[in-house]
Design a protein around this motif. Sequence first.
Motif: not given
Length: 251
Positions: A211, A232-233, A236-237
């Motif tokens: 990623q 955002a990352l 998401r994770h």
Amino acid sequence: MIDLHLIGIGTGNPDHLTMAAIRAMRGADLILLPRKGDAKSDLIDLRRSLCAANVSEATRVVEFDLPTRSPTPPYIEAVHDWHDAIAAAWAEQIAVHLPGGGALALLVWGDPSLYDSTLRIAERLRADGMALRLHVVPGITSVQALTAAHAIPLNSLAAPVVITTGRRLREGGWPEGADTVVVMLDGGCAFGSLPAEGVHIWWGAYLGMAQEALVEGPLGDVAAAIVETRAALRARHGWIMDVYLMRRRDG
């Protein structure tokens, strides 16, 4: 006697594991893997996969819950208390799984020497009277992975580099005398507190992993994009590891 091997494993890419690291893992009687909660399950999953691929059943692999750091300031005091708790957790695992001594391995992100406290925590065990020999296997750091990902040199010609943290950058501004600054452990995007004129930034997250995300450009042009991408990352994770390099002039 405990032979404690602190093994740098790079930034998430299994190819970062050196032959020296693999030898140390295979020579261990026990490998301890810290659990950091469901939100960071990717981190222990990677360590599990490294162990599965590189050690036999003769090496015991034991997981334990890593203590968490108090968010209450002052920061340094909270970190010291956290390190004391981690040392106590290690000692508990050693007492259970290596009561007669032996070779213990811990897998350290990046390299044990750079903005990692594993060496300092190990010294607490020695200070508490544990018979301990320390062995360090160096690993690829996030700084190396960042410059490689962007294909840039770390320093300008004949110029110094300062490696610092987001907290120090926010409190003290651009380090005096440096044209290149590398910033680690920055959960608050401290680059936004700096005058952007004349500054170029190279940012990277999840370096070496599937990623991986990269952004680079003049700070004034890309700062907002980095903040947005990072948020955002992380959403998401559930976690993020990132680092960035800034330079005031081309080198």
